[in-house]
Design an enzyme around this catalytic site. Structure first.
Site, PDB file in Angstrom:
ATOM      1  N   CYS A   2       0.861  -1.179   0.000  1.00  0.00           N
ATOM      2  CA  CYS A   2       0.000   0.000   0.000  1.00  0.00           C
ATOM      3  C   CYS A   2       0.897   1.230   0.000  1.00  0.00           C
ATOM      4  O   CYS A   2       1.979   1.230   0.563  1.00  0.00           O
ATOM      5  CB  CYS A   2      -0.932   0.085   1.192  1.00  0.00           C
ATOM      6  SG  CYS A   2      -2.066  -1.264   1.378  1.00  0.00           S
ATOM      7  N   ARG A  27       3.680  -0.609  -4.890  1.00  0.00           N
ATOM      8  CA  ARG A  27       3.441  -1.083  -3.527  1.00  0.00           C
ATOM      9  C   ARG A  27       2.078  -1.765  -3.395  1.00  0.00           C
ATOM     10  O   ARG A  27       1.788  -2.407  -2.380  1.00  0.00           O
ATOM     11  CB  ARG A  27       3.516   0.081  -2.549  1.00  0.00           C
ATOM     12  CG  ARG A  27       4.869   0.734  -2.498  1.00  0.00           C
ATOM     13  CD  ARG A  27       4.888   1.814  -1.464  1.00  0.00           C
ATOM     14  NE  ARG A  27       4.881   1.272  -0.125  1.00  0.00           N
ATOM     15  CZ  ARG A  27       5.951   1.177   0.645  1.00  0.00           C
ATOM     16  NH1 ARG A  27       7.102   1.593   0.228  1.00  0.00           N
ATOM     17  NH2 ARG A  27       5.871   0.656   1.843  1.00  0.00           N
ATOM     18  N   TRP A  75      -3.075  -2.561  -1.490  1.00  0.00           N
ATOM     19  CA  TRP A  75      -2.877  -4.002  -1.633  1.00  0.00           C
ATOM     20  C   TRP A  75      -3.754  -4.615  -0.557  1.00  0.00           C
ATOM     21  O   TRP A  75      -3.480  -4.452   0.643  1.00  0.00           O
ATOM     22  CB  TRP A  75      -1.402  -4.359  -1.413  1.00  0.00           C
ATOM     23  CG  TRP A  75      -1.072  -5.798  -1.671  1.00  0.00           C
ATOM     24  CD1 TRP A  75      -0.702  -6.370  -2.846  1.00  0.00           C
ATOM     25  CD2 TRP A  75      -1.065  -6.864  -0.703  1.00  0.00           C
ATOM     26  NE1 TRP A  75      -0.478  -7.712  -2.682  1.00  0.00           N
ATOM     27  CE2 TRP A  75      -0.697  -8.046  -1.377  1.00  0.00           C
ATOM     28  CE3 TRP A  75      -1.351  -6.937   0.658  1.00  0.00           C
ATOM     29  CZ2 TRP A  75      -0.586  -9.279  -0.726  1.00  0.00           C
ATOM     30  CZ3 TRP A  75      -1.251  -8.166   1.302  1.00  0.00           C
ATOM     31  CH2 TRP A  75      -0.866  -9.314   0.597  1.00  0.00           C
ATOM     32  N   ASN A 101      -1.790   2.001   5.920  1.00  0.00           N
ATOM     33  CA  ASN A 101      -1.031   0.806   5.528  1.00  0.00           C
ATOM     34  C   ASN A 101      -0.862  -0.026   6.784  1.00  0.00           C
ATOM     35  O   ASN A 101      -0.570   0.538   7.837  1.00  0.00           O
ATOM     36  CB  ASN A 101       0.382   1.158   5.060  1.00  0.00           C
ATOM     37  CG  ASN A 101       0.384   1.969   3.795  1.00  0.00           C
ATOM     38  OD1 ASN A 101      -0.637   2.116   3.149  1.00  0.00           O
ATOM     39  ND2 ASN A 101       1.549   2.483   3.459  1.00  0.00           N
ATOM     40  N   GLY A 102      -0.958  -1.334   6.660  1.00  0.00           N
ATOM     41  CA  GLY A 102      -0.749  -2.182   7.834  1.00  0.00           C
ATOM     42  C   GLY A 102      -2.014  -2.943   8.177  1.00  0.00           C
ATOM     43  O   GLY A 102      -2.943  -3.031   7.364  1.00  0.00           O
ATOM     44  N   GLU A 492      15.883 -18.801  -7.965  1.00  0.00           N
ATOM     45  CA  GLU A 492      15.570 -17.419  -8.334  1.00  0.00           C
ATOM     46  C   GLU A 492      15.029 -17.349  -9.770  1.00  0.00           C
ATOM     47  O   GLU A 492      14.105 -16.579 -10.054  1.00  0.00           O
ATOM     48  CB  GLU A 492      16.818 -16.544  -8.144  1.00  0.00           C
ATOM     49  CG  GLU A 492      16.684 -15.087  -8.519  1.00  0.00           C
ATOM     50  CD  GLU A 492      15.629 -14.298  -7.738  1.00  0.00           C
ATOM     51  OE1 GLU A 492      15.076 -14.807  -6.749  1.00  0.00           O
ATOM     52  OE2 GLU A 492      15.348 -13.167  -8.151  1.00  0.00           O
ATOM     53  N   LYS A 496      11.346 -15.838 -10.603  1.00  0.00           N
ATOM     54  CA  LYS A 496      11.085 -14.763 -11.570  1.00  0.00           C
ATOM     55  C   LYS A 496       9.985 -15.184 -12.519  1.00  0.00           C
ATOM     56  O   LYS A 496       9.071 -14.428 -12.804  1.00  0.00           O
ATOM     57  CB  LYS A 496      12.345 -14.405 -12.383  1.00  0.00           C
ATOM     58  CG  LYS A 496      13.455 -13.655 -11.695  1.00  0.00           C
ATOM     59  CD  LYS A 496      13.090 -12.318 -11.136  1.00  0.00           C
ATOM     60  CE  LYS A 496      12.520 -12.428  -9.808  1.00  0.00           C
ATOM     61  NZ  LYS A 496      12.930 -11.945  -8.611  1.00  0.00           N
ATOM     62  N   GLU A 499       6.509 -15.437 -10.784  1.00  0.00           N
ATOM     63  CA  GLU A 499       6.000 -14.131 -10.346  1.00  0.00           C
ATOM     64  C   GLU A 499       5.352 -13.339 -11.479  1.00  0.00           C
ATOM     65  O   GLU A 499       4.314 -12.729 -11.286  1.00  0.00           O
ATOM     66  CB  GLU A 499       7.160 -13.270  -9.813  1.00  0.00           C
ATOM     67  CG  GLU A 499       7.553 -13.527  -8.385  1.00  0.00           C
ATOM     68  CD  GLU A 499       8.688 -12.614  -7.940  1.00  0.00           C
ATOM     69  OE1 GLU A 499       8.568 -12.015  -6.876  1.00  0.00           O
ATOM     70  OE2 GLU A 499       9.708 -12.496  -8.659  1.00  0.00           O
ATOM     71  N   HIS A 515      14.651 -37.466  -6.906  1.00  0.00           N
ATOM     72  CA  HIS A 515      13.861 -37.940  -5.767  1.00  0.00           C
ATOM     73  C   HIS A 515      12.455 -37.349  -5.760  1.00  0.00           C
ATOM     74  O   HIS A 515      11.899 -37.088  -4.701  1.00  0.00           O
ATOM     75  CB  HIS A 515      14.604 -37.619  -4.467  1.00  0.00           C
ATOM     76  CG  HIS A 515      15.969 -38.248  -4.419  1.00  0.00           C
ATOM     77  ND1 HIS A 515      16.157 -39.589  -4.183  1.00  0.00           N
ATOM     78  CD2 HIS A 515      17.200 -37.724  -4.657  1.00  0.00           C
ATOM     79  CE1 HIS A 515      17.452 -39.862  -4.245  1.00  0.00           C
ATOM     80  NE2 HIS A 515      18.109 -38.751  -4.531  1.00  0.00           N
ATOM     81  N   LYS A 614       5.555  -4.916  -3.821  1.00  0.00           N
ATOM     82  CA  LYS A 614       7.003  -4.778  -3.753  1.00  0.00           C
ATOM     83  C   LYS A 614       7.531  -4.856  -2.332  1.00  0.00           C
ATOM     84  O   LYS A 614       8.520  -5.505  -2.046  1.00  0.00           O
ATOM     85  CB  LYS A 614       7.370  -3.429  -4.371  1.00  0.00           C
ATOM     86  CG  LYS A 614       8.845  -3.144  -4.417  1.00  0.00           C
ATOM     87  CD  LYS A 614       9.469  -3.880  -5.547  1.00  0.00           C
ATOM     88  CE  LYS A 614      10.975  -3.766  -5.565  1.00  0.00           C
ATOM     89  NZ  LYS A 614      11.559  -4.934  -6.209  1.00  0.00           N
TER      90      LYS A 614
HETATM   91  C1  G6P Z   1       8.337  -9.126  -1.880  1.00  0.00           C
HETATM   92  C2  G6P Z   1       8.844  -8.713  -3.247  1.00  0.00           C
HETATM   93  C3  G6P Z   1      10.088  -9.515  -3.603  1.00  0.00           C
HETATM   94  C4  G6P Z   1      11.141  -9.366  -2.520  1.00  0.00           C
HETATM   95  C5  G6P Z   1      10.602  -9.725  -1.134  1.00  0.00           C
HETATM   96  C6  G6P Z   1      11.563  -9.331  -0.036  1.00  0.00           C
HETATM   97  O1  G6P Z   1       7.856 -10.425  -1.928  1.00  0.00           O
HETATM   98  O2  G6P Z   1       7.835  -8.894  -4.227  1.00  0.00           O
HETATM   99  O3  G6P Z   1      10.606  -9.059  -4.839  1.00  0.00           O
HETATM  100  O4  G6P Z   1      12.232 -10.190  -2.818  1.00  0.00           O
HETATM  101  O5  G6P Z   1       9.387  -9.013  -0.898  1.00  0.00           O
HETATM  102  O6  G6P Z   1      11.687  -7.944  -0.034  1.00  0.00           O
HETATM  103  P1  G6P Z   1      12.917  -7.156   0.564  1.00  0.00           P
HETATM  104  O7  G6P Z   1      12.579  -5.717   0.311  1.00  0.00           O
HETATM  105  O8  G6P Z   1      12.948  -7.470   2.032  1.00  0.00           O
HETATM  106  O9  G6P Z   1      14.133  -7.590  -0.133  1.00  0.00           O
END
Ligand code: G6P
Length: 619
Positions: A2, A27, A75, A101-102, A492, A496, A499, A515, A614
């Site tokens: 948010c 956000r 969000w 937010n929160g 990773e 990606k 996501e 396995h 984010k």
């Molecule tokens: C969210 C984002 C990710 C990020 C993760 C940790 O899930 O979408 O891209 O890796 O948070 O965020 P940070 O800011 O703590 O690296």
């Protein structure tokens, strides 16, 4: 998670707030809204959907004149995305508007009490309960003849004393037109200082176009903003500490430029962001690394006999790469924990355990909680963090900034390579303090210095990867395999892809694949396998053969010049040769590009993938 923007000044508030919200849309983008004080009334526009599809056309149709206002991009936590659940929310009288937010954890109980007292709610959110509480306190103070002006800060403080949970809020009141009140606990909030105007936002990017002078609020701070002034108090008993800081990036850093998406821009920034992470930190004479902000003595660092890394998401993957590097370079046992798990466990940590938290945003709620828990138990905590002035950067005992500039794309890219770079530097530093020979230190220094140019070379694969993406974009499942330090690269790469393209993707240690996951492999599901020259090359090739024997299309990520692998894989992506420890820095780039192009071909909103945000400031 948010975004909040507030403006008080002499200009029209709504366009400034709308622009700020656009910059914060990463956000959260379920819905957005703005309230302004217009004369002695509040006016609100809010709508479900992304700003460009909801709020922006609504404002074009029904503008919001006024010089004071607050806005929010959401969000969803409580209540699905809808017009009525969008912020701002009003109190019972409609004269106070609030964005939040929160999460207000005790909102249900508070709501029941308010309903019994005759309050009517228009949404399913926890935020509306807080707005009603503020309104109730405002009326109570007025009835009691309180002469304080403005009264809104007192009402906000009184309401916040009743809530349990986390918040970053902004509130305005029709009866006190020139005032915005903000408060935080757990969610970031920043005051921006202008000339004859002031700003409030959950993230510096929302106001960097207007001012670079900011005050980062601390937990329990309550700020009162007018166009010429700001005043901070603290809800707890502490005196509010106010320090004016400078935002270290410019407005152009937070813009997309000629790139179609932030994610692509950030992928292409990596030669420079890695250079920035290395800048001034390599010591050729001593064949080591140097840092300015660790705030630990050499004796304290030498005494460290165990490191626990806590992080989430992509930062957790960077931590896994760091585990290999630090154990190899410094012979210190490292464990990597999901921050959300670590904070509720009771792992035995002795006094020589160092806790490292890794976070791009510096605001991730679980990582922050892990940091606080470790510090509560008396451990030094170092933070590897990108956002200067973020809560984690300020609460850690010391740390290392990534200096990667604002990362806006929700799927993290440049932060990952900067984190790995900094972890390699940290491993080198700890290694040289303890067991690493100068000659090996020099090899590491040289390898790191070559990385930015090697990343430039890898980015040349962009067109080839776009063609590869077209070949595989319609597949439903993908597998990513890698061994040792390249297992996190596989994780990773899979993250990606899932996501941003919503393709099911799994990352697995290449040999462990036998396995379980091998049961799923078929000619329809491509498998990306990381097989660089170096440690375990032959073993990884055997894994490749095992996959191929099941008819699975294989995309190999290999070292330049390895013609042998081309005879075994359907497609090969070559990256320059580098020592094992540095391969993740090069190997991840083609996988970022592959995910990007597949997502674009599938028509996905790359920078705003569904359901994600984010900066995850809720637990
Ligand atoms: C969210 C984002 C990710 C990020 C993760 C940790 O899930 O979408 O891209 O890796 O948070 O965020 P940070 O800011 O703590 O690296």
């Amino acid at each position: 998670m948010c975004g909040i923007v507030g403006y008080v000044g002499r200009q029209q508030a709504a366009p400034i707030i709308l622009e700020g919200l656009r910059r914060l849309e990463y956000r959260g983008y379920d819905s957005a809204g703005i309230s302004v004080v217009a004369g002695d009334r509040l006016e609100t526009r809010k709508r479900k959907g992304k700003i460009g599809e909801g709020l922006s056309p609504l404002l074009a149709e029904l503008p919001l004149p006024g010089e004071v206002g607050i806005g929010h991009t959401r969000w969803a936590t409580h209540g699905p995305p809808s017009d009525s659940n969008s912020h701002p929310h009003a109190d019972q009288t409609g004269r106070i508007a609030l964005v939040h937010n929160g999460v207000i954890e005790n909102y249900d109980r508070l709501k029941q009490k308010l309903v019994q007292a005759g309050h009517v709610f228009a949404s399913a959110t926890d935020t509306e309960v807080l707005a009603h509480l503020v309104g109730l306190e405002y009326e109570r103070l007025k009835q009691a003849g309180d002469t304080a002006r403005p009264l809104l800060p007192k009402a906000v403080e009184a309401a916040l004393r009743e809530v349990i949970g986390t918040y970053g809020i902004a509130a305005i009141c029709a009866e006190e037109p020139g005032v915005i009140v903000g408060a935080r606990r757990g969610s970031p909030l920043i005051v921006g200082l202008g000339a004859g105007e002031n700003f409030l936002a959950s993230d510096a990017t929302a106001m960097v176009a207007h001012t670079r002078q900011v005050v980062y609020l601390n937990d329990y701070d309550v700020v009162t903003l007018t166009q010429d002034n700001f005043h901070v108090t603290n809800l707890g008993s502490q005196t509010a500490k106010v320090q004016i800081s400078q935002i270290e990036f410019g407005v152009e850093d937070a813009e997309r430029g000629a790139f179609p998406h932030y994610m692509l821009k950030e992928i292409f920034e990596q030669p420079v962001t890695i250079e920035n992470a290395l800048r001034g930190r390599l010591d050729h004479d001593e064949a080591t690394a140097k840092f300015g902000g660790l705030n630990m003595t050499a004796a304290e660092l030498r005494a460290v006999d165990r490191i626990v890394i806590a992080a989430c998401g992509t930062s957790w993957h960077a931590g896994l790469v760091g585990e290999h590097i630090i154990e190899d370079f410094a012979h210190i046992p490292v464990e990597v924990e999901y921050a959300s798990e670590f904070r509720y466990r009771n792992p035995p940590l002795d006094k020589h355990t160092l806790v490292l938290v890794i976070t791009q945003s510096g605001e991730t709620a679980d990582t922050l909680a892990a940091l606080r828990e470790a510090r509560r138990r008396g451990h030094k905590v170092l933070a590897l963090c990108n956002v200067v002035g973020s809560t984690i950067a300020r609460e850690a005992d010391g740390g290392i900034y990534l200096h990667a500039g604002p990362e806006i794309g929700v799927a993290s890219t440049k932060a990952f390579t900067s984190q790995v770079t900094v972890l390699a530097l940290f491993g080198l530093f700890m290694g040289r303090l303890r067991v690493m020979a100068p000659s090996r230190g020099a090899t590491v220094v040289n390898a790191l210095e070559r990385i930015p140019d090697q990343v430039r070379a890898v980015l040349q694969l962009n067109d080839e990867i776009r063609r590869l993406a077209a070949k595989y974009a319609s597949r439903r499942d993908f597998y990513f395999l890698g061994r040792q330090i390249n297992f996190p690269v596989a994780l990773e790469g899979a993250l990606k892809l899932k996501e941003i393209s919503y393709i099911h993707a799994e990352g697995y240690p290449a040999a462990e694949m036998k396995h379980g996951p091998i049961a799923l492999m078929d000619p329809e599901s491509p498998c990306v396998i990381v097989v660089p020259k170096g440690f375990l090359y032959e073993k990884s090739l055997s894994n490749l053969e095992e996959v191929r024997a099941r008819g699975t299309p294989v995309i190999a990520l290999a070292s330049e010049g390895d013609r042998h692998v081309a005879t075994k894989a359907n497609d090969v992506l070559y990256v320059p040769e580098t020592p094992d420890f540095a391969f993740p820095l090069l190997g991840i780039i083609p996988l970022q590009l592959l995910a990007y192009h597949i997502a674009v071909l599938r028509g996905c909103d790359v920078d705003k993938p569904r359901n994600l945000a984010k900066s995850v400031t809720v637990e």
